[in-house]
Motif scaffolding. Structure first.
Motif, mmCIF file in Angstrom:
data_model
loop_
_atom_site.group_PDB
_atom_site.id
_atom_site.type_symbol
_atom_site.label_atom_id
_atom_site.label_comp_id
_atom_site.label_asym_id
_atom_site.label_seq_id
_atom_site.Cartn_x
_atom_site.Cartn_y
_atom_site.Cartn_z
ATOM 1 N N LEU A 124 -9.928 -12.317 4.367
ATOM 2 C CA LEU A 124 -9.956 -13.770 4.219
ATOM 3 C C LEU A 124 -8.836 -14.260 3.308
ATOM 4 C CD1 LEU A 124 -11.391 -16.526 4.640
ATOM 5 C CD2 LEU A 124 -12.810 -15.949 2.638
ATOM 6 N N LEU A 125 -8.648 -13.596 2.182
ATOM 7 C CA LEU A 125 -7.709 -14.079 1.169
ATOM 8 C C LEU A 125 -6.257 -13.670 1.411
ATOM 9 C CD1 LEU A 125 -9.784 -13.434 -2.099
ATOM 10 C CD2 LEU A 125 -9.491 -15.586 -0.855
ATOM 11 N N TYR A 126 -6.036 -12.504 2.039
ATOM 12 C CA TYR A 126 -4.683 -11.944 2.025
ATOM 13 C C TYR A 126 -4.082 -11.648 3.396
ATOM 14 C CZ TYR A 126 -5.532 -11.439 -2.964
ATOM 15 O OH TYR A 126 -5.810 -11.692 -4.286
ATOM 16 N N HIS A 127 -4.806 -11.919 4.486
ATOM 17 C CA HIS A 127 -4.246 -11.566 5.796
ATOM 18 C C HIS A 127 -2.921 -12.284 6.056
ATOM 19 C CE1 HIS A 127 -4.019 -10.419 10.005
ATOM 20 N NE2 HIS A 127 -3.815 -11.694 10.294
ATOM 21 N N LYS A 128 -2.887 -13.575 5.828
ATOM 22 C CA LYS A 128 -1.673 -14.339 6.104
ATOM 23 C C LYS A 128 -0.509 -13.881 5.226
ATOM 24 C CE LYS A 128 0.097 -19.068 6.522
ATOM 25 N NZ LYS A 128 -0.220 -20.529 6.375
ATOM 26 N N ALA A 129 -0.777 -13.668 3.934
ATOM 27 C CA ALA A 129 0.282 -13.230 3.018
ATOM 28 C C ALA A 129 0.804 -11.854 3.407
ATOM 29 C CB ALA A 129 -0.246 -13.205 1.580
ATOM 30 N N ALA A 130 -0.104 -10.947 3.783
ATOM 31 C CA ALA A 130 0.307 -9.603 4.188
ATOM 32 C C ALA A 130 1.134 -9.654 5.466
ATOM 33 C CB ALA A 130 -0.918 -8.713 4.376
ATOM 34 N N GLU A 131 0.721 -10.510 6.405
ATOM 35 C CA GLU A 131 1.456 -10.648 7.668
ATOM 36 C C GLU A 131 2.863 -11.177 7.415
ATOM 37 O OE1 GLU A 131 0.167 -12.087 12.106
ATOM 38 O OE2 GLU A 131 -0.290 -13.430 10.434
ATOM 39 N N LYS A 169 4.580 -10.887 4.762
ATOM 40 C CA LYS A 169 5.356 -9.915 3.994
ATOM 41 C C LYS A 169 5.642 -8.648 4.814
ATOM 42 C CE LYS A 169 6.946 -9.135 -0.275
ATOM 43 N NZ LYS A 169 7.772 -10.045 -1.072
ATOM 44 N N GLY A 170 5.002 -8.505 5.970
ATOM 45 C CA GLY A 170 5.200 -7.302 6.770
ATOM 46 C C GLY A 170 4.469 -6.102 6.216
ATOM 47 N N VAL A 171 3.326 -6.351 5.572
ATOM 48 C CA VAL A 171 2.547 -5.287 4.928
ATOM 49 C C VAL A 171 1.218 -5.109 5.652
ATOM 50 C CG1 VAL A 171 1.217 -4.736 2.838
ATOM 51 C CG2 VAL A 171 3.573 -5.548 2.646
ATOM 52 N N TYR A 172 0.835 -3.862 5.908
ATOM 53 C CA TYR A 172 -0.487 -3.570 6.468
ATOM 54 C C TYR A 172 -1.451 -3.194 5.351
ATOM 55 C CZ TYR A 172 1.499 -3.622 11.141
ATOM 56 O OH TYR A 172 2.107 -4.017 12.299
ATOM 57 N N VAL A 173 -2.606 -3.844 5.329
ATOM 58 C CA VAL A 173 -3.690 -3.530 4.403
ATOM 59 C C VAL A 173 -4.878 -3.109 5.255
ATOM 60 C CG1 VAL A 173 -5.242 -4.396 2.615
ATOM 61 C CG2 VAL A 173 -2.858 -5.191 2.692
ATOM 62 N N ILE A 174 -5.227 -1.830 5.193
ATOM 63 C CA ILE A 174 -6.253 -1.291 6.084
ATOM 64 C C ILE A 174 -7.285 -0.527 5.268
ATOM 65 C CG2 ILE A 174 -6.704 0.092 8.139
ATOM 66 C CD1 ILE A 174 -3.693 -0.282 8.793
ATOM 67 N N SER A 175 -8.513 -1.006 5.290
ATOM 68 C CA SER A 175 -9.617 -0.361 4.579
ATOM 69 C C SER A 175 -10.445 0.467 5.558
ATOM 70 C CB SER A 175 -10.494 -1.409 3.901
ATOM 71 O OG SER A 175 -9.795 -2.070 2.871
ATOM 72 N N ALA A 176 -11.503 1.105 5.015
ATOM 73 C CA ALA A 176 -12.453 1.891 5.826
ATOM 74 C C ALA A 176 -11.769 3.036 6.547
ATOM 75 C CB ALA A 176 -13.183 0.982 6.820
ATOM 76 N N ARG A 227 3.179 -7.895 12.671
ATOM 77 C CA ARG A 227 4.114 -7.126 11.841
ATOM 78 C C ARG A 227 3.502 -6.834 10.473
ATOM 79 N NH1 ARG A 227 6.880 -10.351 8.230
ATOM 80 N NH2 ARG A 227 8.604 -8.855 8.155
ATOM 81 N N GLY A 228 2.196 -7.024 10.366
ATOM 82 C CA GLY A 228 1.482 -6.796 9.120
ATOM 83 C C GLY A 228 0.186 -7.585 9.140
ATOM 84 N N GLY A 229 -0.598 -7.435 8.072
ATOM 85 C CA GLY A 229 -1.857 -8.150 7.969
ATOM 86 C C GLY A 229 -2.967 -7.246 7.481
ATOM 87 N N VAL A 230 -4.152 -7.816 7.299
ATOM 88 C CA VAL A 230 -5.329 -7.076 6.834
ATOM 89 C C VAL A 230 -6.215 -6.810 8.051
ATOM 90 C CG1 VAL A 230 -7.309 -7.048 5.275
ATOM 91 C CG2 VAL A 230 -5.190 -8.235 4.599
ATOM 92 N N TYR A 231 -6.436 -5.527 8.355
ATOM 93 C CA TYR A 231 -7.155 -5.150 9.577
ATOM 94 C C TYR A 231 -8.163 -4.038 9.320
ATOM 95 C CZ TYR A 231 -3.227 -7.462 11.951
ATOM 96 O OH TYR A 231 -2.283 -8.368 12.375
#
Length: 432
Positions: A127-134, A136-143, A393-397
């Motif tokens: 919710l908070l960081y998907h747009k910023a990560a996208e 910036k071209g950064v993948y944030v992947i949990s689980a 090109r990035g995002g929280v998934y």
């Protein structure tokens, strides 16, 4: 600018972090020129860890980079994340310590992988960081650990068995260790469970913002089976699985529907046991756990006396399962579901009942730590080598959404996780 390491393991001296360090030695022998390092808040302990692993494996680790960072120090986090392309974050509970590291990674252009099983943390980060990560071209992947990589990639394997649309899938997790002695999970995992259940109420407002439009109703509807029922895939009994699998899998299905126009798969998750005494124990522990997490004093009791309230299943703060016991622990997860051999366009409902039934299974050993460690490492390495096959090109998934077009499944199979099709058959097809 100094050359970045490929992978940096943050929280390397923790129980899970140590296993990741051991497993990366195996991975680095297979992946050419994989550079890596370790990070944590205590330089001496990090060096002691490397010496311990070096002695155990016979491999020299004198050139492995050691980075000192503390989740309470924003500057140190940024200095750490600048040093690598992908950070594997093993510092939990993520509800308390995860956001600071995610934020530092995005600001410094570093991909972030973790082994969280905490839905509130994972969905809040999206919710908070998907747009910023996208951007910036950064993948944030949990689980990317045992919660919930096997369920996610196992579901992708299940979905591959259909030429048409999948209607629903149920997962059944079974763990086996006939000679279990001492704790089966470490204290940090227990701590995450306590805080996760205690703050479960925080999920509802997050989900309302994260998914403002609900998924369309599916027909036929997959209904929960109940609190306790006979195991449909073996001997014994089943109960609802209270881990993060279902919430993570549903996030991936939302992505497939929203971004790829696919019919979302309905999901229900269960775990199975063979002994009635185990069912009774789980009911007692579950009821006690659920009650105590509602109160601050109850949470303190659970955290202070994990052995007592888990019936010895959890170790104390400085104790975890021994390595031999971990190696004897086997797991299998069975996927049962149905669907159609014909594919419909997005939004178009089927007019008949599902005509295909499929049963698949994944299995392996040392699930909670060995599979978790190699899973996190393979996720990190997949980002390094196959980012062009990942969404946007990035995002929280969640992992299923992030890796559905990559070779991650094949990599897991090459590293001890078995995928198999148990049954695939046509069924009578009547109009709805």
């Amino acid at each position: 600018m100094a050359r970045r390491l490929g992978i940096l393991i943050f929280g390397a001296t923790g129980y899970t972090g140590k296993v990741v360090v051991e497993k990366i030695l195996t991975l680095s022998n297979k992946v050419e020129n994989l550079s890596w390092g370790v990070a944590g808040r205590n330089e001496n302990k990090l060096k002691e860890l490397l010496a311990e692993v070096s002695k155990k494996t016979g491999q020299s680790l004198k050139d492995v980079e050691v980075v000192v960072a503390n989740v309470g120090d924003e500057v140190s986090l940024k200095n750490m994340t600048k040093k690598c392309k992908v950070l594997i974050n093993c510092v939990g509970p993520y509800r308390h310590w995860g956001e600071q590291t995610v934020k530092a990674c995005i600001e410094t252009g570093t991909h972030h992988v973790d082994v969280s099983g905490e839905p509130e943390y994972m969905e809040r980060m999206q919710l908070l960081y998907h747009k910023a990560a996208e951007e910036k071209g950064v993948y944030v992947i949990s689980a990317c650990g045992f919660d919930s990589l096997p369920a996610e990639i196992g579901c992708l394997h299940f979905m591959q068995q259909f030429d048409g649309d999948v209607n629903s899938v149920e997962t059944f997790l079974q763990m086996k260790n006939k000679k279990q002695k001492g704790p089966a999970i470490n204290y940090a995992t227990w701590e995450c469970m306590v805080h996760g259940l205690a703050n479960a109420k925080d999920l509802r407002p997050i989900r309302k913002q994260l998914f403002p439009e609900r998924l369309p109703p599916m027909t036929p509807k997959l209904k929960p089976r109940g609190s306790v029922f006979n195991n449909p895939v073996g001997k014994g009994w089943c109960m609802p699985f209270l881990g993060s699998d279902q919430s993570v899998m549903r996030r991936s299905q939302y992505f497939f529907h929203d971004k790829k126009g696919q019919r979302p798969v309905q999901v229900q998750c269960y775990f199975s046991v063979t002994a009635l005494s185990t069912v009774i124990t789980f009911i007692i522990v579950g009821a006690m756990f659920n009650l105590l997490t509602k109160y601050k004093w109850g949470q303190k009791l659970l955290l202070k006396h994990p052995k007592i309230f888990s019936f010895g299943f959890v170790g104390s703060s400085d104790e975890g399962p021994d390595e031999e016991s971990r190696k004897r622990t086997e797991f299998n997860m069975t996927f049962i579901g149905d669907g159609w051999s014909e594919k419909r366009t997005a939004g178009q409902q089927h007019t008949s009942l599902p005509d295909t039934k499929v049963v698949t299974k994944i299995s392996g050993v040392d699930p909670a730590y060995g599979v978790a460690a190699i899973g996190a490492l393979l996720c990190a390495n997949t980002i390094l080598s196959e980012a062009d096959k990942m969404p946007s090109r990035g995002g929280v998934y969640p992992p299923g959404a992030a890796f559905f077009d990559t070779s991650l499944m094949a990599q897991l199979e090459a590293n001890g996780v078995k995928f198999e099709v148990v049954e695939k058959r046509k069924v009578s097809n009547n109009k709805l």
